[in-house]
Motif scaffolding. Structure first.
Motif, PDB file in Angstrom:
ATOM      1  N   HIS A  32       0.872  -1.181   0.000  1.00 16.81           N
ATOM      2  CA  HIS A  32       0.000   0.000   0.000  1.00 16.81           C
ATOM      3  C   HIS A  32       0.908   1.229   0.000  1.00 16.81           C
ATOM      4  CE1 HIS A  32      -2.984   2.953   1.085  1.00 16.81           C
ATOM      5  NE2 HIS A  32      -3.936   2.039   1.219  1.00 16.81           N
ATOM      6  N   GLY A  34       0.406   4.212   0.817  1.00 14.56           N
ATOM      7  CA  GLY A  34       0.126   5.240   1.811  1.00 14.56           C
ATOM      8  C   GLY A  34       0.871   5.078   3.119  1.00 14.56           C
ATOM      9  N   HIS A 102      -1.849   0.988  -6.616  1.00 11.07           N
ATOM     10  CA  HIS A 102      -2.396   2.336  -6.536  1.00 11.07           C
ATOM     11  C   HIS A 102      -3.815   2.371  -7.091  1.00 11.07           C
ATOM     12  CE1 HIS A 102       1.366   4.770  -5.760  1.00 11.07           C
ATOM     13  NE2 HIS A 102       1.897   3.633  -6.174  1.00 11.07           N
ATOM     14  N   ILE A 106      -6.792   8.216  -2.120  1.00  8.43           N
ATOM     15  CA  ILE A 106      -6.418   7.375  -0.986  1.00  8.43           C
ATOM     16  C   ILE A 106      -7.488   6.306  -0.805  1.00  8.43           C
ATOM     17  CG2 ILE A 106      -5.973   7.332   1.494  1.00  8.43           C
ATOM     18  CD1 ILE A 106      -5.104  10.257   1.266  1.00  8.43           C
ATOM     19  N   TYR A 107      -7.065   5.073  -0.610  1.00  5.69           N
ATOM     20  CA  TYR A 107      -8.068   4.023  -0.515  1.00  5.69           C
ATOM     21  C   TYR A 107      -8.004   3.288   0.828  1.00  5.69           C
ATOM     22  CZ  TYR A 107      -4.286   0.749  -1.938  1.00  5.69           C
ATOM     23  OH  TYR A 107      -3.130   0.016  -2.032  1.00  5.69           O
TER      24      TYR A 107
END
Length: 228
Positions: A32, A34, A102, A106-107
Protein backbone atom coordinates in the motif's frame (compact mmCIF):
# COMPACT_ATOMS: atom_id res chain seq x y z
CA UNK A 1 -32.92 -41.00 -11.90
CA UNK A 2 -31.03 -40.87 -15.19
CA UNK A 3 -27.70 -39.10 -15.56
CA UNK A 4 -26.10 -37.14 -18.37
CA UNK A 5 -23.08 -38.17 -20.33
CA UNK A 6 -19.88 -37.11 -18.55
CA UNK A 7 -18.14 -33.92 -19.65
CA UNK A 8 -15.04 -34.11 -21.79
CA UNK A 9 -11.59 -33.61 -20.24
CA UNK A 10 -10.99 -30.00 -19.11
CA UNK A 11 -9.59 -27.81 -21.88
CA UNK A 12 -7.65 -25.58 -19.44
CA UNK A 13 -4.57 -27.78 -18.99
CA UNK A 14 -1.78 -26.37 -16.83
CA UNK A 15 0.98 -26.72 -19.43
CA UNK A 16 2.76 -29.41 -17.38
CA UNK A 17 5.47 -27.06 -16.12
CA UNK A 18 7.21 -27.70 -12.81
CA UNK A 19 6.34 -25.56 -9.81
CA UNK A 20 9.00 -23.76 -7.76
CA UNK A 21 10.58 -25.91 -5.06
CA UNK A 22 10.31 -23.17 -2.43
CA UNK A 23 7.21 -20.99 -2.54
CA UNK A 24 8.85 -18.43 -0.24
CA UNK A 25 11.42 -17.73 -2.96
CA UNK A 26 8.73 -16.66 -5.42
CA UNK A 27 6.33 -14.74 -3.19
CA UNK A 28 4.97 -11.58 -4.81
CA UNK A 29 4.77 -8.72 -2.31
CA UNK A 30 2.21 -6.01 -3.05
CA UNK A 31 2.33 -2.86 -0.91
CA UNK A 32 0.00 0.00 0.00
CA UNK A 33 1.64 3.29 -1.07
CA UNK A 34 0.13 5.24 1.81
CA UNK A 35 2.41 3.77 4.48
CA UNK A 36 6.12 3.25 5.09
CA UNK A 37 7.70 0.12 3.67
CA UNK A 38 8.20 -1.39 7.12
CA UNK A 39 4.42 -1.70 7.62
CA UNK A 40 2.66 -1.42 4.26
CA UNK A 41 2.27 -4.97 2.90
CA UNK A 42 -1.19 -5.20 1.35
CA UNK A 43 -0.92 -8.88 0.45
CA UNK A 44 1.53 -11.68 -0.26
CA UNK A 45 0.71 -13.86 -3.25
CA UNK A 46 2.45 -17.10 -4.28
CA UNK A 47 4.00 -16.80 -7.72
CA UNK A 48 2.95 -20.23 -8.94
CA UNK A 49 1.96 -19.39 -12.51
CA UNK A 50 5.52 -19.73 -13.77
CA UNK A 51 8.51 -21.85 -12.77
CA UNK A 52 10.57 -18.69 -12.16
CA UNK A 53 7.91 -17.19 -9.94
CA UNK A 54 5.04 -15.13 -11.36
CA UNK A 55 1.32 -14.71 -10.76
CA UNK A 56 -1.48 -14.04 -13.20
CA UNK A 57 -1.57 -10.25 -13.56
CA UNK A 58 -5.37 -9.93 -13.68
CA UNK A 59 -5.86 -12.23 -10.70
CA UNK A 60 -3.47 -10.14 -8.60
CA UNK A 61 -5.14 -6.93 -9.76
CA UNK A 62 -8.61 -8.20 -8.90
CA UNK A 63 -7.45 -9.44 -5.48
CA UNK A 64 -6.04 -6.00 -4.66
CA UNK A 65 -9.18 -4.32 -6.00
CA UNK A 66 -11.31 -6.44 -3.65
CA UNK A 67 -9.12 -5.48 -0.69
CA UNK A 68 -9.50 -1.82 -1.75
CA UNK A 69 -13.30 -2.02 -1.39
CA UNK A 70 -14.10 -3.12 -4.96
CA UNK A 71 -12.00 -0.50 -6.69
CA UNK A 72 -11.31 -1.73 -10.25
CA UNK A 73 -9.32 1.33 -11.37
CA UNK A 74 -6.11 0.20 -9.68
CA UNK A 75 -2.68 -0.37 -11.20
CA UNK A 76 0.73 -1.62 -10.13
CA UNK A 77 3.87 0.49 -9.92
CA UNK A 78 7.51 -0.11 -9.12
CA UNK A 79 7.77 2.99 -6.92
CA UNK A 80 5.79 4.29 -3.99
CA UNK A 81 5.07 7.61 -5.69
CA UNK A 82 3.31 5.85 -8.56
CA UNK A 83 5.39 7.25 -11.42
CA UNK A 84 6.61 3.97 -12.91
CA UNK A 85 3.70 1.73 -13.83
CA UNK A 86 3.98 -2.00 -14.39
CA UNK A 87 2.61 -2.61 -17.86
CA UNK A 88 0.57 -5.80 -18.24
CA UNK A 89 2.83 -8.19 -20.19
CA UNK A 90 1.64 -9.95 -23.32
CA UNK A 91 1.65 -13.30 -21.50
CA UNK A 92 -0.44 -11.87 -18.65
CA UNK A 93 2.05 -12.68 -15.87
CA UNK A 94 3.14 -10.31 -13.10
CA UNK A 95 6.83 -11.05 -12.57
CA UNK A 96 7.76 -8.16 -10.27
CA UNK A 97 8.41 -9.60 -6.82
CA UNK A 98 7.82 -6.29 -5.02
CA UNK A 99 5.45 -3.57 -6.22
CA UNK A 100 2.76 -1.11 -5.12
CA UNK A 101 -0.97 -1.10 -5.77
CA UNK A 102 -2.40 2.34 -6.54
CA UNK A 103 -5.90 3.64 -7.13
CA UNK A 104 -6.95 7.24 -7.81
CA UNK A 105 -6.88 8.95 -4.43
CA UNK A 106 -6.42 7.38 -0.99
CA UNK A 107 -8.07 4.02 -0.51
CA UNK A 108 -9.25 2.13 2.57
CA UNK A 109 -8.71 -1.59 3.16
CA UNK A 110 -11.54 -4.06 3.77
CA UNK A 111 -10.32 -5.97 6.86
CA UNK A 112 -12.21 -9.25 6.36
CA UNK A 113 -14.63 -11.14 4.14
CA UNK A 114 -17.51 -10.39 6.48
CA UNK A 115 -16.83 -6.65 6.11
CA UNK A 116 -16.71 -6.90 2.31
CA UNK A 117 -19.77 -6.07 0.22
CA UNK A 118 -20.58 -7.93 -2.98
CA UNK A 119 -19.65 -5.53 -5.84
CA UNK A 120 -22.15 -3.81 -8.10
CA UNK A 121 -19.86 -4.46 -11.05
CA UNK A 122 -17.22 -7.10 -11.69
CA UNK A 123 -13.57 -6.59 -12.64
CA UNK A 124 -12.06 -7.69 -15.93
CA UNK A 125 -11.78 -10.53 -16.95
CA UNK A 126 -14.78 -11.57 -14.83
CA UNK A 127 -17.03 -9.37 -16.99
CA UNK A 128 -15.86 -11.18 -20.13
CA UNK A 129 -16.10 -14.63 -18.53
CA UNK A 130 -18.61 -16.94 -20.18
CA UNK A 131 -19.68 -20.36 -18.98
CA UNK A 132 -20.82 -22.99 -21.44
CA UNK A 133 -24.40 -24.03 -20.72
CA UNK A 134 -24.87 -27.49 -19.26
CA UNK A 135 -26.55 -30.08 -21.49
CA UNK A 136 -30.32 -30.05 -21.21
CA UNK A 137 -31.33 -32.35 -18.38
CA UNK A 138 -34.40 -32.24 -16.21
CA UNK A 139 -33.58 -32.90 -12.58
CA UNK A 140 -36.50 -34.06 -10.41
CA UNK A 141 -37.62 -31.36 -8.00
CA UNK A 142 -37.70 -33.67 -4.99
CA UNK A 143 -33.98 -34.30 -4.63
CA UNK A 144 -31.35 -33.25 -2.13
CA UNK A 145 -28.78 -30.58 -2.94
CA UNK A 146 -26.08 -33.26 -3.26
CA UNK A 147 -28.18 -35.30 -5.70
CA UNK A 148 -29.01 -32.24 -7.80
CA UNK A 149 -25.39 -31.04 -8.00
CA UNK A 150 -23.97 -34.48 -8.85
CA UNK A 151 -26.66 -35.06 -11.48
CA UNK A 152 -25.85 -31.70 -13.06
CA UNK A 153 -22.04 -31.77 -12.89
CA UNK A 154 -21.46 -35.54 -13.20
CA UNK A 155 -17.78 -35.21 -12.22
CA UNK A 156 -15.45 -33.01 -10.16
CA UNK A 157 -15.26 -29.64 -11.89
CA UNK A 158 -11.52 -29.35 -11.28
CA UNK A 159 -10.17 -32.87 -11.76
CA UNK A 160 -12.92 -34.48 -13.90
CA UNK A 161 -12.95 -37.47 -11.51
CA UNK A 162 -16.33 -39.14 -11.11
CA UNK A 163 -15.62 -41.23 -8.01
CA UNK A 164 -15.50 -39.66 -4.57
CA UNK A 165 -17.28 -36.42 -5.52
CA UNK A 166 -19.57 -34.34 -3.33
CA UNK A 167 -21.27 -30.98 -3.47
CA UNK A 168 -19.20 -28.01 -2.31
CA UNK A 169 -20.78 -24.68 -1.37
CA UNK A 170 -19.24 -21.67 -3.14
CA UNK A 171 -20.44 -19.33 -0.40
CA UNK A 172 -20.15 -21.47 2.76
CA UNK A 173 -23.08 -21.97 5.05
CA UNK A 174 -21.02 -20.45 7.87
CA UNK A 175 -21.34 -17.13 6.01
CA UNK A 176 -25.15 -17.16 6.04
CA UNK A 177 -25.32 -13.68 7.58
CA UNK A 178 -23.06 -12.27 4.84
CA UNK A 179 -25.16 -14.10 2.22
CA UNK A 180 -28.40 -12.56 3.51
CA UNK A 181 -26.94 -9.09 4.12
CA UNK A 182 -25.73 -8.92 0.52
CA UNK A 183 -29.02 -10.23 -0.89
CA UNK A 184 -27.29 -13.12 -2.68
CA UNK A 185 -30.63 -14.91 -2.95
CA UNK A 186 -31.27 -12.86 -6.09
CA UNK A 187 -28.83 -15.14 -7.92
CA UNK A 188 -30.19 -18.39 -6.50
CA UNK A 189 -33.12 -19.26 -8.79
CA UNK A 190 -35.11 -20.94 -6.03
CA UNK A 191 -37.55 -23.46 -7.54
CA UNK A 192 -39.14 -24.84 -4.35
CA UNK A 193 -40.85 -23.01 -1.51
CA UNK A 194 -39.06 -23.22 1.82
CA UNK A 195 -35.60 -23.86 0.34
CA UNK A 196 -32.84 -21.72 1.85
CA UNK A 197 -31.18 -19.79 -0.98
CA UNK A 198 -27.69 -20.66 0.27
CA UNK A 199 -28.49 -24.37 -0.28
CA UNK A 200 -29.35 -24.32 -3.99
CA UNK A 201 -27.35 -25.81 -6.91
CA UNK A 202 -26.33 -22.35 -8.14
CA UNK A 203 -24.27 -21.97 -4.95
CA UNK A 204 -22.56 -25.34 -5.26
CA UNK A 205 -20.34 -27.37 -7.56
CA UNK A 206 -19.19 -30.98 -7.55
CA UNK A 207 -15.68 -31.43 -6.18
CA UNK A 208 -13.66 -34.50 -5.33
CA UNK A 209 -13.61 -35.02 -1.56
CA UNK A 210 -9.96 -34.05 -1.02
CA UNK A 211 -10.28 -31.01 -3.31
CA UNK A 212 -13.38 -29.99 -1.38
CA UNK A 213 -11.39 -30.08 1.86
CA UNK A 214 -8.66 -27.87 0.39
CA UNK A 215 -11.28 -25.46 -0.93
CA UNK A 216 -12.97 -25.20 2.48
CA UNK A 217 -9.56 -24.55 4.05
CA UNK A 218 -9.00 -21.62 1.64
CA UNK A 219 -5.97 -23.19 -0.04
CA UNK A 220 -7.04 -22.07 -3.51
CA UNK A 221 -9.56 -19.92 -5.34
CA UNK A 222 -11.29 -20.24 -8.70
CA UNK A 223 -10.60 -17.34 -11.06
CA UNK A 224 -10.84 -16.81 -14.83
CA UNK A 225 -7.70 -16.17 -16.86
CA UNK A 226 -7.38 -14.47 -20.21
CA UNK A 227 -5.49 -16.36 -22.89
CA UNK A 228 -2.16 -14.69 -23.87
Amino acid sequence: MSTRTAYEDPSHLDGAHDLPANVNDVTVTIRHPGYDDNCNILMLLPGLDDVDGAIDYDTALAACGIAADNNWEGFFTLDQAGRHRVVRPADGLLREKDCYFHVPGIYPIVPSFRDWQFPRSLPSPWKECTVSPAPAHRIPREVTLTEAVLARDISCRLTNHIEGTENAHLIPRTEKKWFDRNAMARFAQISCAGVDAINVPRNAIALRSDIHTLFDNKRFVIAPKQSP
